[in-house]
Write a protein that holds these residues in place. Sequence first.
Motif, PDB file in Angstrom:
ATOM      1  N   LEU A 113       0.625  -1.178   0.247  1.00  0.00           N
ATOM      2  CA  LEU A 113      -0.077   0.094  -0.188  1.00  0.00           C
ATOM      3  C   LEU A 113       0.853   1.223   0.085  1.00  0.00           C
ATOM      4  N   VAL A 114       1.774   1.181   0.756  1.00  0.00           N
ATOM      5  CA  VAL A 114       2.926   2.341   0.634  1.00  0.00           C
ATOM      6  C   VAL A 114       3.441   2.586  -0.288  1.00  0.00           C
ATOM      7  N   LYS A 115       3.934   1.427  -1.111  1.00  0.00           N
ATOM      8  CA  LYS A 115       4.606   1.674  -2.386  1.00  0.00           C
ATOM      9  C   LYS A 115       3.436   2.409  -3.579  1.00  0.00           C
ATOM     10  N   LEU A 116       2.290   1.848  -3.380  1.00  0.00           N
ATOM     11  CA  LEU A 116       1.281   2.488  -4.317  1.00  0.00           C
ATOM     12  C   LEU A 116       1.219   3.795  -4.045  1.00  0.00           C
ATOM     13  N   LEU A 117       0.961   4.151  -2.724  1.00  0.00           N
ATOM     14  CA  LEU A 117       0.467   5.699  -2.613  1.00  0.00           C
ATOM     15  C   LEU A 117       1.889   6.504  -2.892  1.00  0.00           C
TER      16      LEU A 117
ATOM     17  N   ALA B 183       1.769   6.933  -6.647  1.00  0.00           N
ATOM     18  CA  ALA B 183       0.787   7.694  -7.152  1.00  0.00           C
ATOM     19  C   ALA B 183       1.061   9.042  -6.773  1.00  0.00           C
ATOM     20  N   GLY B 184       1.672   9.480  -5.332  1.00  0.00           N
ATOM     21  CA  GLY B 184       1.984  10.902  -5.034  1.00  0.00           C
ATOM     22  C   GLY B 184       3.228  11.296  -6.104  1.00  0.00           C
ATOM     23  N   PHE B 185       4.203  10.583  -6.320  1.00  0.00           N
ATOM     24  CA  PHE B 185       5.282  11.235  -7.057  1.00  0.00           C
ATOM     25  C   PHE B 185       4.606  11.319  -8.391  1.00  0.00           C
ATOM     26  N   GLY B 186       3.864  10.392  -8.915  1.00  0.00           N
ATOM     27  CA  GLY B 186       3.307  10.533 -10.219  1.00  0.00           C
ATOM     28  C   GLY B 186       2.269  11.763 -10.492  1.00  0.00           C
ATOM     29  N   ILE B 187       1.615  11.937  -9.438  1.00  0.00           N
ATOM     30  CA  ILE B 187       0.755  13.380  -9.828  1.00  0.00           C
ATOM     31  C   ILE B 187       1.785  14.571  -9.552  1.00  0.00           C
ATOM     32  N   LEU B 188       2.840  14.464  -8.864  1.00  0.00           N
ATOM     33  CA  LEU B 188       3.686  15.343  -8.784  1.00  0.00           C
ATOM     34  C   LEU B 188       4.623  15.874 -10.183  1.00  0.00           C
TER      35      LEU B 188
END
Lengths: 357, 268
Positions: free
Chosen positions: B8-12, B15-20
């Motif tokens: 879950l941490v990996k996914l989040l 996603a976070g870095f992706g959005i950035l």
Amino acid sequence: MTPFIRIQNISKKFGKLLAVDDVSFNLERGELFSLLGPSGCGKTTLLRMLAGFEKPSEGYIEIDGQNMANVDPADRPVNIMFQSYALFPHMSVSNNIAYGLKRASLPSDEIKARVEELLRLVHLSGMGARKPSTLSGGQRQRVALARALARRPKLLLLDEPLAALDKKLRSETQFELVNIQEQLGTTFIVVTHDQEEAMTLSTRIGVMDNGKLVQTATPNEIYEKPETRFVADFVGDISFLEATVIERTGKYWLMEAATPIYAIGSSTLTSGMKVSLAIRPEKITLTSQSTGHLNEFPVEIEDWAFYGAGTQYKVIGPDGIKLKVYQSHNQPSHANPRHLETGFVHFSPDATIILEG
Amino acid sequence: MRSTVPLLVKLLATAGFGILYIPVMMMMIYSFNRGKLVSVWAGFSTKWYKELWYDDVLLTALYKSLLIGFSSATISTIFGLLIAIAFLRFSNFRGRLFLSLFASAPLVMPEAVTGLSMLLLFIAMEASFGWPSGRAVDTIMIAHATFGMCCAAVVIQTRLRDIDKSLEEAAKDLGGRQPFVFLSIILPLILPSIIAAWLLSFTLSFDDLVIASFVSGPGSSTLPIVIFSKIRLGVSPEINAIATLMILTISALVMIGSFLVLRRDGKK
């Protein structure tokens, strides 16, 4: 003859706190003097006043006949070796040592020769190009010493010089430090909280407590003839007995401390006076049978600890008086008395220290 | 030993870095688009970068931004250094608490407030003694230097705080005098943080839009102001190209800055 270093009625106040309280003492040239005391007793403040980082609130300091009152740290014939060593991390060992020499604007070949000489003195020849961060703790300490000696100070101050070293290295370095001091004849003042260090290093010790200098004497006198209970307790192991003076009998004074005790003391004592009797653990002998000595009484053995060269016992005498007894393993008969549960102790009246009040 | 990170941490994190960073990467990719439309890929080309080279408005703005960045970063660093020294070397002076509040407040103040108050100050100054006459490069420079100074002070203070005070005393004890002690002992040890502070101040000035739009005048538009006004007329791939260049420059500076700060700490 005026003394080489004269510290006269020095006091230092930080706000309301009296850190150093009316301290006076003199030093002869070439002495190795220790300021000994628990942390917060004002010894480091006194050292900083000698170096010129703090101004005394009262009193004055004189070095070789020169009043230090308005002399900047940079101009004092005094150098200091900091507890943290304070080596300049961005400079090589040689440049650290040369820093003070360059400030004295000596010619560069003279500086080079002096740096080499100092490196040899502290056994670091060939290490000149290294950075302090690549050296061991002991080596750093020696660089700090060499740097502090570089300007040939009349007085060298050492703030807890051995505190950062491990125990084995510490005792080696102690002898090394004394060697260098004797070789150069520089006057040293060492600040330490370690009584053993003060004993082995110094020609004289000044014991400080709460900003006051409570006793100044040779290591031997400090140990054998402490003048106050604080000094007796701070330096070495000791047991105290609360006693009442009864009368003078010949050479000794007879005292009552749950059991009659003969002690050596000055003629200022009077009958009925309350005193503290102090006895060092190694001056007491523990036996399984009564031997008929003076100052003998039965004890219960509460606890013991093996020290290799000897054994330390905690014993309880009549009326619950507690004593520490140290028996050296120098004789076969002493080698293993620790299975005892009860026994007798005795000590010579000459081994007692009477502390009034 | 590597600890295992929960899925879950990996996914989040992804996603976070992706959005950035995905938008930034999209923008970079489209700066090489041959077509004129920003969102339709029409093949690879570097023509927008070439066009930049002939765009006088952009180049003038770039020159002004660089000029303001260099000068305000230099002023910021000098004053930041002085503030840091005042805090850490003179421990108990009168008004220390006030200065420390005032020195860090601009960091958290909304930029619009800083910009507006600067503008009002400049107008009042002009009205009372005629300087600065109008808003131009110099007013932007002063405004940028003001908040850059606070960042510089914070960056330099963290480094200066770590320096053993007995180093300075040792230097004095060995016959050193101020300012030589400072120059020979303290300055070399805090130099990385000074460079980092300069780079940070430069970056802040270089990409500031809000404060600059308050205190700039006609003919003194900085690069962000020009870009912003161009966008209002419609996004062109040329903007993508200049933005790509800005991002690369600023990331390089920030990376050098953090490297300098971290390398010192890592050594200990």
